[in-house]
Scaffold this motif. Structure first.
Motif, PDB file in Angstrom:
ATOM      1  N   ARG A  37       0.719  -1.311   0.205  1.00  0.00           N
ATOM      2  CA  ARG A  37       0.042  -0.127   0.054  1.00  0.00           C
ATOM      3  C   ARG A  37       0.918   1.151   0.009  1.00  0.00           C
ATOM      4  O   ARG A  37       0.361   2.343  -0.471  1.00  0.00           O
ATOM      5  CB  ARG A  37      -0.803  -0.048   1.093  1.00  0.00           C
ATOM      6  CG  ARG A  37      -2.198  -0.578   0.916  1.00  0.00           C
ATOM      7  CD  ARG A  37      -3.126  -0.686   2.306  1.00  0.00           C
ATOM      8  NE  ARG A  37      -3.170   0.663   2.860  1.00  0.00           N
ATOM      9  CZ  ARG A  37      -4.116   1.494   2.603  1.00  0.00           C
ATOM     10  NH1 ARG A  37      -5.003   1.236   1.515  1.00  0.00           N
ATOM     11  NH2 ARG A  37      -4.241   2.466   3.277  1.00  0.00           N
ATOM     12  N   GLY A  38       2.092   0.933   0.703  1.00  0.00           N
ATOM     13  CA  GLY A  38       3.104   2.320   0.547  1.00  0.00           C
ATOM     14  C   GLY A  38       3.822   2.542  -0.634  1.00  0.00           C
ATOM     15  O   GLY A  38       4.790   3.398  -0.661  1.00  0.00           O
ATOM     16  N   GLY A  39       3.378   1.653  -1.721  1.00  0.00           N
ATOM     17  CA  GLY A  39       4.317   2.014  -2.935  1.00  0.00           C
ATOM     18  C   GLY A  39       5.400   1.170  -3.280  1.00  0.00           C
ATOM     19  O   GLY A  39       6.318   1.745  -4.120  1.00  0.00           O
ATOM     20  N   ILE A  40       5.954  -0.006  -2.348  1.00  0.00           N
ATOM     21  CA  ILE A  40       7.218  -0.565  -2.466  1.00  0.00           C
ATOM     22  C   ILE A  40       7.525  -1.142  -3.841  1.00  0.00           C
ATOM     23  O   ILE A  40       8.610  -1.449  -4.094  1.00  0.00           O
ATOM     24  CB  ILE A  40       7.122  -1.686  -1.312  1.00  0.00           C
ATOM     25  CG1 ILE A  40       8.763  -2.020  -1.025  1.00  0.00           C
ATOM     26  CG2 ILE A  40       6.255  -2.799  -1.665  1.00  0.00           C
ATOM     27  CD1 ILE A  40       9.454  -1.120  -0.289  1.00  0.00           C
ATOM     28  N   ARG A  41       6.460  -1.601  -4.633  1.00  0.00           N
ATOM     29  CA  ARG A  41       6.480  -1.993  -5.887  1.00  0.00           C
ATOM     30  C   ARG A  41       6.768  -0.832  -7.113  1.00  0.00           C
ATOM     31  O   ARG A  41       7.107  -1.296  -8.139  1.00  0.00           O
ATOM     32  CB  ARG A  41       5.516  -2.820  -6.207  1.00  0.00           C
ATOM     33  CG  ARG A  41       5.428  -4.046  -5.517  1.00  0.00           C
ATOM     34  CD  ARG A  41       4.268  -4.884  -5.861  1.00  0.00           C
ATOM     35  NE  ARG A  41       4.137  -6.195  -5.039  1.00  0.00           N
ATOM     36  CZ  ARG A  41       2.964  -7.038  -5.330  1.00  0.00           C
ATOM     37  NH1 ARG A  41       2.157  -7.101  -6.082  1.00  0.00           N
ATOM     38  NH2 ARG A  41       3.155  -8.173  -4.572  1.00  0.00           N
ATOM     39  N   LEU A  42       6.835   0.268  -6.459  1.00  0.00           N
ATOM     40  CA  LEU A  42       7.398   1.386  -7.867  1.00  0.00           C
ATOM     41  C   LEU A  42       8.859   1.464  -7.741  1.00  0.00           C
ATOM     42  O   LEU A  42       9.562   0.784  -6.995  1.00  0.00           O
ATOM     43  CB  LEU A  42       6.851   2.804  -7.043  1.00  0.00           C
ATOM     44  CG  LEU A  42       5.345   2.980  -6.906  1.00  0.00           C
ATOM     45  CD1 LEU A  42       5.121   4.428  -6.093  1.00  0.00           C
ATOM     46  CD2 LEU A  42       4.503   2.850  -8.261  1.00  0.00           C
ATOM     47  N   ASP A  43       9.118   2.011  -8.920  1.00  0.00           N
ATOM     48  CA  ASP A  43      10.625   2.030  -9.150  1.00  0.00           C
ATOM     49  C   ASP A  43      11.341   3.186  -8.182  1.00  0.00           C
ATOM     50  O   ASP A  43      10.759   3.593  -7.487  1.00  0.00           O
ATOM     51  CB  ASP A  43      10.886   2.618 -10.541  1.00  0.00           C
ATOM     52  CG  ASP A  43      10.340   3.913 -10.842  1.00  0.00           C
ATOM     53  OD1 ASP A  43      10.331   4.548  -9.937  1.00  0.00           O
ATOM     54  OD2 ASP A  43      10.333   4.224 -12.053  1.00  0.00           O
ATOM     55  N   HIS A  44      12.735   3.158  -8.185  1.00  0.00           N
ATOM     56  CA  HIS A  44      13.413   3.946  -7.137  1.00  0.00           C
ATOM     57  C   HIS A  44      12.983   5.450  -7.038  1.00  0.00           C
ATOM     58  O   HIS A  44      12.614   5.957  -5.950  1.00  0.00           O
ATOM     59  CB  HIS A  44      14.994   3.990  -7.370  1.00  0.00           C
ATOM     60  CG  HIS A  44      15.740   4.685  -6.376  1.00  0.00           C
ATOM     61  ND1 HIS A  44      15.640   4.495  -5.213  1.00  0.00           N
ATOM     62  CD2 HIS A  44      16.308   5.861  -6.694  1.00  0.00           C
ATOM     63  CE1 HIS A  44      16.446   5.445  -4.314  1.00  0.00           C
ATOM     64  NE2 HIS A  44      16.960   6.450  -5.502  1.00  0.00           N
ATOM     65  N   LEU A  45      12.534   5.995  -8.020  1.00  0.00           N
ATOM     66  CA  LEU A  45      12.138   7.436  -8.249  1.00  0.00           C
ATOM     67  C   LEU A  45      10.698   7.445  -7.587  1.00  0.00           C
ATOM     68  O   LEU A  45      10.525   8.567  -7.188  1.00  0.00           O
ATOM     69  CB  LEU A  45      12.177   7.991  -9.647  1.00  0.00           C
ATOM     70  CG  LEU A  45      13.416   8.339 -10.321  1.00  0.00           C
ATOM     71  CD1 LEU A  45      13.427   8.609 -11.783  1.00  0.00           C
ATOM     72  CD2 LEU A  45      14.291   9.296  -9.503  1.00  0.00           C
ATOM     73  N   GLY A  46       9.879   6.497  -7.951  1.00  0.00           N
ATOM     74  CA  GLY A  46       8.503   6.658  -7.334  1.00  0.00           C
ATOM     75  C   GLY A  46       8.528   6.595  -5.853  1.00  0.00           C
ATOM     76  O   GLY A  46       7.954   7.194  -5.275  1.00  0.00           O
ATOM     77  N   ARG A  47       9.350   5.482  -5.278  1.00  0.00           N
ATOM     78  CA  ARG A  47       9.353   5.168  -3.905  1.00  0.00           C
ATOM     79  C   ARG A  47       9.807   6.622  -3.281  1.00  0.00           C
ATOM     80  O   ARG A  47       9.570   7.156  -2.268  1.00  0.00           O
ATOM     81  CB  ARG A  47      10.367   4.203  -3.592  1.00  0.00           C
ATOM     82  CG  ARG A  47       9.525   2.972  -3.998  1.00  0.00           C
ATOM     83  CD  ARG A  47      10.273   1.717  -3.333  1.00  0.00           C
ATOM     84  NE  ARG A  47      11.769   1.457  -3.422  1.00  0.00           N
ATOM     85  CZ  ARG A  47      12.428   1.156  -4.267  1.00  0.00           C
ATOM     86  NH1 ARG A  47      11.565   0.469  -5.509  1.00  0.00           N
ATOM     87  NH2 ARG A  47      13.824   0.958  -4.329  1.00  0.00           N
ATOM     88  N   SER A  48      10.996   7.323  -3.879  1.00  0.00           N
ATOM     89  CA  SER A  48      11.609   8.647  -3.398  1.00  0.00           C
ATOM     90  C   SER A  48      10.516   9.549  -3.280  1.00  0.00           C
ATOM     91  O   SER A  48      10.361  10.261  -2.326  1.00  0.00           O
ATOM     92  CB  SER A  48      12.731   9.113  -4.222  1.00  0.00           C
ATOM     93  OG  SER A  48      13.819   8.172  -4.294  1.00  0.00           O
TER      94      SER A  48
END
Length: 305
Positions: free
Chosen positions: A159-170
């Protein structure tokens, strides 16, 4: 934030401790204790993260994450309680700083992909071990509890976006920090008696249901009686008065001040909306309600009507 909310019973059990200090926490004999508590919790959490990343994934991975939650929850819950109830601004400011430091750190942890991967592999490893024992072997209580905890943690990571890429998570991490800052500023302003608004009633008799010490806060003028909407007075009005119209007016006035919160509210709503959309939801309401029983904002609106 996120999976860091498990294990809060640790704080509740400590709150009744006979030791000195605020909420039974010895370090909180002074406001400076919040800083040392937060620093210690973060240091302990970092040690546990290193352990998770260095050991083979398994049940120890799950319990280490649970320990991180316990370490942080003591300080987060104490800080939240203090900032909402303590009369000393030195304590509330220290609590704000501790809360912000911990939420910032956990925004980083929520974006820690190696830790998520270790947890996911721990779940797979445990399932393989259980399957190897054969269908006639009942799972242990520890296995069932661990899998329940792990499933919940994985869900919160996702739910916190861990599967996004590095830029997305940042970007998620930065946005989360801004939203928390806005939420703290909004709450601080709303609870500051010096920023409270007022509303008018015709006579003191309309306040007769209130305790005397609350009635004394109202000020008579040629145009009527001016009633402040600081949190203490507002809560008393909502609790004690039997006049429904007076309660409505008090609530409306209390939630319409302070004026400086207008731009804070705009920033908070914009940040929440952008964050929700980055995480795949149409709105903050949808993101918040989706995992709950109602399932959608539409279902909530339908229920309320």
């Amino acid at each position: 934030g996120g999976w860091a909310r498990a294990g809060c019973a640790h704080f509740l059990s400590r709150a009744d401790s006979p030791a000195g200090g605020l909420y039974g926490i010895p370090e909180l004999r002074t406001p400076l204790g919040f800083e040392s508590l937060a620093a210690r919790a973060i240091a302990s959490a970092k040690d546990l993260v290193q352990r998770i990343e260095s050991e083979p994934p398994g049940m120890n991975t799950i319990w280490a994450l649970d320990d991180i939650s316990n370490e942080v929850c003591l300080v987060v819950d104490a800080a939240l309680l203090c900032r909402c109830t303590h009369p000393d601004p030195k304590y509330t400011a220290a609590a704000d700083n501790a809360y912000m430091a911990l939420t910032t750190y956990f925004a980083e942890l929520n974006a820690n992909r190696p830790m998520y991967d270790a947890l996911a592999e721990a779940v797979r490893a445990l399932r393989r071990e259980q399957a190897a024992k054969g269908p006639g072997h009942s799972p242990s209580a520890e296995y069932l509890e661990g899998m329940e905890v792990a499933t919940s943690l994985l869900h919160e990571f996702e739910r916190g976006g861990i599967r996004l890429d590095h830029l997305g998570r940042s970007k998620i991490s930065r946005l989360s920090h801004k939203v928390v800052q806005a939420e703290l500023e909004f709450s601080t302003n709303a609870n500051d008696p010096g920023l409270a608004g007022t509303f008018m009633v015709d006579t003191q008799a309309q306040l007769r249901d209130l305790p005397e010490q609350v009635r004394l806060r109202a000020r008579s003028t040629p145009d009527g009686v001016v009633v402040p909407t600081d949190p203490s007075t507002l809560n008393s009005l909502l609790v004690y008065t039997r006049d429904e119209e007076l309660r409505r007016r008090a609530l409306e006035a209390g939630h319409s001040s302070p004026q400086r919160n207008l731009h804070v509210l705009d920033a908070m709503l914009a940040g929440r909306h952008e964050l929700a959309q980055l995480l795949g939801a149409r709105s903050h309401a949808e993101f918040t309600i989706k995992p709950q029983v109602a399932g959608s904002p539409e279902a909530v609106v339908e229920f309320l009507h």
